[in-house]
Design a protein around this motif. Structure first.
Motif, PDB file in Angstrom:
ATOM      1  N   SER A 143       0.822  -1.207   0.000  1.00 40.42           N
ATOM      2  CA  SER A 143       0.000   0.000   0.000  1.00 40.42           C
ATOM      3  C   SER A 143       0.864   1.269   0.000  1.00 40.42           C
ATOM      4  CB  SER A 143      -0.883  -0.031   1.242  1.00 40.42           C
ATOM      5  OG  SER A 143      -1.763   1.051   1.216  1.00 40.42           O
ATOM      6  N   GLY A 144       0.539   2.191  -0.908  1.00 43.76           N
ATOM      7  CA  GLY A 144       1.235   3.476  -0.945  1.00 43.76           C
ATOM      8  C   GLY A 144       2.492   3.495  -1.796  1.00 43.76           C
ATOM      9  N   ARG A 145       2.974   2.308  -2.185  1.00 45.66           N
ATOM     10  CA  ARG A 145       4.214   2.231  -2.952  1.00 45.66           C
ATOM     11  C   ARG A 145       3.946   2.302  -4.460  1.00 45.66           C
ATOM     12  NH1 ARG A 145       9.125   1.924  -2.939  1.00 45.66           N
ATOM     13  NH2 ARG A 145       9.279  -0.195  -3.724  1.00 45.66           N
ATOM     14  N   ILE A 146       5.041   2.313  -5.218  1.00 43.85           N
ATOM     15  CA  ILE A 146       4.931   2.395  -6.678  1.00 43.85           C
ATOM     16  C   ILE A 146       4.317   1.109  -7.234  1.00 43.85           C
ATOM     17  CG2 ILE A 146       6.241   2.737  -8.799  1.00 43.85           C
ATOM     18  CD1 ILE A 146       8.549   3.792  -6.975  1.00 43.85           C
ATOM     19  N   SER A 147       3.386   1.259  -8.168  1.00 41.53           N
ATOM     20  CA  SER A 147       2.772   0.080  -8.787  1.00 41.53           C
ATOM     21  C   SER A 147       3.799  -0.692  -9.613  1.00 41.53           C
ATOM     22  CB  SER A 147       1.622   0.515  -9.692  1.00 41.53           C
ATOM     23  OG  SER A 147       0.573   1.056  -8.939  1.00 41.53           O
ATOM     24  N   PRO A 148       3.639  -2.032  -9.662  1.00 41.55           N
ATOM     25  CA  PRO A 148       4.593  -2.862 -10.409  1.00 41.55           C
ATOM     26  C   PRO A 148       4.225  -2.958 -11.888  1.00 41.55           C
ATOM     27  CG  PRO A 148       3.057  -4.243  -9.215  1.00 41.55           C
ATOM     28  CD  PRO A 148       2.622  -2.832  -8.970  1.00 41.55           C
ATOM     29  N   THR A 149       5.211  -2.803 -12.755  1.00 36.83           N
ATOM     30  CA  THR A 149       4.968  -2.972 -14.186  1.00 36.83           C
ATOM     31  C   THR A 149       5.746  -4.162 -14.754  1.00 36.83           C
ATOM     32  OG1 THR A 149       6.690  -1.326 -14.633  1.00 36.83           O
ATOM     33  CG2 THR A 149       4.420  -0.529 -14.565  1.00 36.83           C
ATOM     34  N   ARG A 150       6.434  -4.881 -13.887  1.00 34.56           N
ATOM     35  CA  ARG A 150       7.152  -6.110 -14.281  1.00 34.56           C
ATOM     36  C   ARG A 150       7.024  -7.125 -13.150  1.00 34.56           C
ATOM     37  NH1 ARG A 150      11.162  -5.201 -18.157  1.00 34.56           N
ATOM     38  NH2 ARG A 150      11.393  -3.016 -18.717  1.00 34.56           N
ATOM     39  N   ALA A 151       7.146  -8.413 -13.499  1.00 37.26           N
ATOM     40  CA  ALA A 151       7.047  -9.471 -12.482  1.00 37.26           C
ATOM     41  C   ALA A 151       8.082  -9.264 -11.382  1.00 37.26           C
ATOM     42  CB  ALA A 151       7.206 -10.845 -13.134  1.00 37.26           C
ATOM     43  N   GLU A 152       9.292  -8.814 -11.754  1.00 31.59           N
ATOM     44  CA  GLU A 152      10.330  -8.664 -10.713  1.00 31.59           C
ATOM     45  C   GLU A 152       9.983  -7.550  -9.720  1.00 31.59           C
ATOM     46  OE1 GLU A 152      11.124  -8.587 -14.061  1.00 31.59           O
ATOM     47  OE2 GLU A 152      12.650  -7.067 -14.475  1.00 31.59           O
ATOM     48  N   HIS A 153       9.187  -6.567 -10.145  1.00 29.71           N
ATOM     49  CA  HIS A 153       8.737  -5.541  -9.190  1.00 29.71           C
ATOM     50  C   HIS A 153       7.833  -6.166  -8.124  1.00 29.71           C
ATOM     51  CE1 HIS A 153       9.017  -2.332 -12.638  1.00 29.71           C
ATOM     52  NE2 HIS A 153      10.210  -2.732 -12.231  1.00 29.71           N
ATOM     53  N   VAL A 154       6.994  -7.116  -8.551  1.00 24.41           N
ATOM     54  CA  VAL A 154       6.091  -7.782  -7.601  1.00 24.41           C
ATOM     55  C   VAL A 154       6.911  -8.551  -6.569  1.00 24.41           C
ATOM     56  CG1 VAL A 154       4.182  -9.420  -7.334  1.00 24.41           C
ATOM     57  CG2 VAL A 154       4.319  -7.996  -9.403  1.00 24.41           C
ATOM     58  N   VAL A 155       7.961  -9.203  -7.044  1.00 23.55           N
ATOM     59  CA  VAL A 155       8.836  -9.961  -6.144  1.00 23.55           C
ATOM     60  C   VAL A 155       9.491  -9.014  -5.131  1.00 23.55           C
ATOM     61  CG1 VAL A 155      10.904 -11.416  -6.022  1.00 23.55           C
ATOM     62  CG2 VAL A 155       9.229 -11.779  -7.846  1.00 23.55           C
ATOM     63  N   SER A 285      11.418   3.437 -13.917  1.00 17.73           N
ATOM     64  CA  SER A 285      12.466   4.448 -13.706  1.00 17.73           C
ATOM     65  C   SER A 285      12.501   4.909 -12.252  1.00 17.73           C
ATOM     66  CB  SER A 285      12.238   5.655 -14.620  1.00 17.73           C
ATOM     67  OG  SER A 285      12.253   5.241 -15.958  1.00 17.73           O
ATOM     68  N   LEU A 286      11.330   5.078 -11.636  1.00 20.33           N
ATOM     69  CA  LEU A 286      11.297   5.478 -10.227  1.00 20.33           C
ATOM     70  C   LEU A 286      11.911   4.392  -9.345  1.00 20.33           C
ATOM     71  CD1 LEU A 286       7.792   7.193  -9.897  1.00 20.33           C
ATOM     72  CD2 LEU A 286      10.030   8.293  -9.662  1.00 20.33           C
ATOM     73  N   ARG A 287      11.624   3.134  -9.680  1.00 22.38           N
ATOM     74  CA  ARG A 287      12.228   2.033  -8.911  1.00 22.38           C
ATOM     75  C   ARG A 287      13.740   1.996  -9.113  1.00 22.38           C
ATOM     76  NH1 ARG A 287       8.954  -2.092  -6.780  1.00 22.38           N
ATOM     77  NH2 ARG A 287       6.762  -1.577  -7.099  1.00 22.38           N
ATOM     78  N   GLN A 288      14.158   2.222 -10.359  1.00 22.14           N
ATOM     79  CA  GLN A 288      15.597   2.260 -10.663  1.00 22.14           C
ATOM     80  C   GLN A 288      16.256   3.391  -9.860  1.00 22.14           C
ATOM     81  OE1 GLN A 288      15.586   2.165 -15.026  1.00 22.14           O
ATOM     82  NE2 GLN A 288      17.774   2.637 -14.877  1.00 22.14           N
ATOM     83  N   ALA A 289      15.614   4.544  -9.841  1.00 26.16           N
ATOM     84  CA  ALA A 289      16.155   5.695  -9.108  1.00 26.16           C
ATOM     85  C   ALA A 289      16.244   5.361  -7.618  1.00 26.16           C
ATOM     86  CB  ALA A 289      15.268   6.924  -9.321  1.00 26.16           C
TER      87      ALA A 289
END
Ligand code: AMP
Ligand code: MG
Length: 321
Positions: A143-155, A285-289
């Protein structure tokens, strides 16, 4: 760690059987990855809220294969809904209408309305087909975090959920959460801007209003701070970016259109000038940053505002709130 499996007919069948048994699975859609459960199963919905640590008042979107399945979830499907669905479904448009009694109350925060959307991603569609029933799913992030656009983000989000099955289906093509349109009222109201823009909606039904004032509507996902990276993020006007960088004592990460104006030791993540490409790349990009572990992320503000840029500005505003 969650179990990531490539989506194919076998793994999709397995995911559908987990849902049928009251479990939760993560799956790709064209907007972002979702964390799904059976729309009619009260206990399954509670599990989604637990895993996400989502406030119980924040309702989930019911995903459906088509209009016929939508009618198992909502009441009051009128000519406006029909026109919109014919034009934009399957796709990134969510419609809010009064709910049917069968919809699990927990999945909609005890509301009298429910949001429905028919996703276009082939994996989401095969999963719906295999289950033969609607799937309620919020974005597959804490909750509140960046939404995932790839499977690895979900992990990354659910590292301590070893039982969670994640269907791997590539990068989400749209990359921003769906447009949410409230049709439970006389005048249609955009609760959350997305890839189906106000211009597109008006060309089909007209009379659409868009407050876009974060926190001003009765829709939790529209609160001012949402979709946020861990580091502090700040929006900067293009004309001020060079000066702002000179004033940063420590190295920062920058989402910029022009890499050349970001001197080392600052790190530039180059953003596309095309709005579709920008939207598709933004969350990654936000996750990368974030992964660079700098104190501050600067984001060069896009100068355009119309069309899809409106949704981009909405997310940037919340990421930096
Ligand atoms: P997510 O799928 O995580 O993007 O969250 C879905 C969002 O859709 C919520 O946070 C709300 O903003 C919106 N939404 C879902 N259902 C309703 C509803 N019944 N009324 C108003 N907004 C809704
Ligand atoms: Mg979400």
């Amino acid at each position: 760690m969650p179990k990531v499996v490539k989506a194919d007919s076998q793994s999709i069948k397995k995911a559908a059987s987990i849902l049928r048994d009251g479990g939760v699975v993560a799956f790709p859609t064209e907007t972002v990855y979702g964390l799904g459960c059976d729309t009619f199963n009260e206990r399954a919905a509670l599990e989604v809220y637990r895993i996400k640590r989502r406030p119980s008042s924040n309702p989930l979107i019911a995903h459906v294969l088509d209009i016929a399945m939508a009618k198992r979830v909502v009441i009051g499907w009128d000519v406006r809904c029909q026109k919109l669905a014919e034009e934009f479904w399957p796709g990134p448009l969510t419609i809010v209408l009064p709910r049917r009694a069968e919809v699990s109350p927990s999945s909609i925060g005890g509301r009298s309305t429910v949001a429905v959307r028919s996703p276009s991603h082939p994996v989401a569609r095969q999963l719906l087909e295999s289950l033969g029933s609607p799937i309620s799913a919020p974005s597959a992030n804490r909750s509140g975090r960046i939404s995932p656009t790839r499977a690895e983000h979900v992990v990354e989000e659910f590292a301590e959920e070893p039982e969670l099955l994640v269907l791997e289906g590539g990068a989400s093509e749209v990359g921003l959460e769906s447009t949410v349109l409230d049709l439970s009222r006389a005048r249609p109201l955009i609760l959350r801007p997305g890839a189906v823009t106000v211009e597109m909606l008006n060309s089909v039904i007209g009379n659409v209003s868009e407050p876009f004032v974060p926190g001003q509507t009765n829709s939790p996902g529209t609160s001012a701070k949402h979709y946020a990276p861990r580091a502090r993020a700040e929006l900067v006007e293009p004309a001020n970016l060079e000066r702002r960088l000179q004033s940063c004592p420590d190295p920062v990460a920058v989402l910029a259109f022009r890499a050349e104006i970001v001197p080392a030791p600052h790190v530039a993540i180059v953003m596309p000038t095309d709005p579709r490409e920008y939207a598709a790349k933004l969350y990654d990009s936000l996750r990368q940053a974030d992964s660079l572990e700098r104190q501050l992320i600067l984001i060069e503000k896009p100068s355009e505002r119309a069309g899809l840029w409106a949704a981009v500005h909405d997310r940037l505003r919340r990421a930096t709130a």
